[in-house]
Scaffold this active site. Sequence first.
Site, short mmCIF file in Angstrom:
data_model
loop_
_atom_site.label_atom_id
_atom_site.label_comp_id
_atom_site.label_asym_id
_atom_site.label_seq_id
_atom_site.Cartn_x
_atom_site.Cartn_y
_atom_site.Cartn_z
N CYS A 159 14.14 1.98 0.90
CA CYS A 159 12.78 2.93 0.74
C CYS A 159 12.58 4.05 1.63
CB CYS A 159 11.72 1.91 0.95
SG CYS A 159 10.09 2.95 0.86
N GLU B 99 -15.92 -3.41 17.09
CA GLU B 99 -14.95 -3.88 15.96
C GLU B 99 -15.43 -5.05 15.60
OE1 GLU B 99 -12.46 -2.73 14.35
OE2 GLU B 99 -12.21 -4.79 13.71
N ASN C 35 -7.43 2.63 19.51
CA ASN C 35 -6.50 3.60 19.21
C ASN C 35 -7.39 5.15 19.56
OD1 ASN C 35 -4.08 5.04 17.73
ND2 ASN C 35 -5.58 5.62 16.23
N CYS D 9 -10.57 7.41 5.08
CA CYS D 9 -9.12 7.01 4.61
C CYS D 9 -9.19 7.03 2.86
CB CYS D 9 -8.45 6.03 4.87
SG CYS D 9 -9.11 4.11 4.74
#
Length: 439
Positions: free
Chosen positions: A170, A325, A309, A396
């Site tokens: 891949c 979170e 992050n 996203c």
Amino acid sequence: MAIFRHKKKANKPAPIECEVEIHDLSHEGQGVSRSQDKVLFVAGALPSETVQVKIDSQKRHFNQGQIVKILKPSTERVEPSCGHYKRCGACQLQHLDSSKQIGYKLNTLDQQLKRQLKLETIPWEASLESKAFGYRRRARLGVRYRNKTDEIILGFREEANSHLTSISDCPVLEPELNRLVKPLHSLISSLEAKGQVTQIELLKGDAEAAVVIRHLKKIHTTDLNRLIQWATDQAVQLWLQGDEQLVLAYSPSQQPLSYQVEGCDLTFDVKDFIQGNAQMNQAMVKQALDWLSPSKNETVLDLFAGIGNFTLPLANKVEKVYAVEGEKAMAARIDQNASLNNISNIEASAMNLADEELLFRLPKVDAILLDPPRTGASVLMPWLVKQKSRILYIACDPSSLVRDAKPLLDAGFKLEKISVMDMFPQTKHVETMALFIKG
């Protein structure tokens, strides 16, 4: 005596073939033709092309077709570099010049924002672009055993169905992960319980790679020894998951997986979410800091904070970061990573972000950063529109961003800056960063 009349089955109409021009590219990476009375979507077609198409699906508002022949190819068409591309569903755009892909993704989102949010102009900033191949540091491969042929199928699902395409490599994977594909196929094929393996996940930290093998039944000694020997030879971490239990079977260094961003070292577990493109993650976090431009006397709220992050890089710029979170394990990981980096101005907590009552208990801050999952942050909007902080939204999924932007704009926020980020070249996916300022 009752008489039953059997209705004849209606014959399916023969597929229609026609010649069409392709005018645009959809957010799914399909060619869009407006040559007929209904919009026609054609997989594998590119703008400016003339193609012979077989219409195989007719819906109320659109039709779906397949290319029979490309009569006039686009100058942006290229030969896919992956031999599995025609069947594998992991990529959708390898037939389009890599340097042109981000422009089409931006254009599609631009049209969507203008149409749905009634905006005349969009304050676009420069797009963040990734290298075209060898970038992906996380992937999940399906495994299927064909009993009749005693054959293992290892690969990604095909487009629009559940069949697996067997792959030998891949090219979008990071090289260290790509090199494991063939050896993994040989490994699983050699197991006595090969039919019990259902899925393999590949992950890459900065220093080490990991392989997670998911199986239906307990792995017995012979197979376990074979798996551990393989991991030793390949110098990768080996994790085994069965009955919801995840066990580390082998680690070359006995150190956790980790990566660095903006001078911070972040450790992560194989269950934790991390961004799939290390290069783009570096650029994304840097841009987030630039756009928010936080000062030492400010406080920031980081929602959907993951393992930290954005949290840790922000903490080095401000007075305090409140990181929230949904997963307790990842909230604990933020604390661990803060301690690892000698950062003491982070307050991390696990909280159900769909609970509006809890949201209104959050502290007032100067800036809010949110990086929600693909479904977006609609549950936060009743609370978010009441804030006065500047808001940085990492999306996203373009549709989620457009949907969530509307209540912010209606509440008096202004879309100050926006850019697309090509986190996954060769695919239809695109990430977006948008900065909203209260007017």
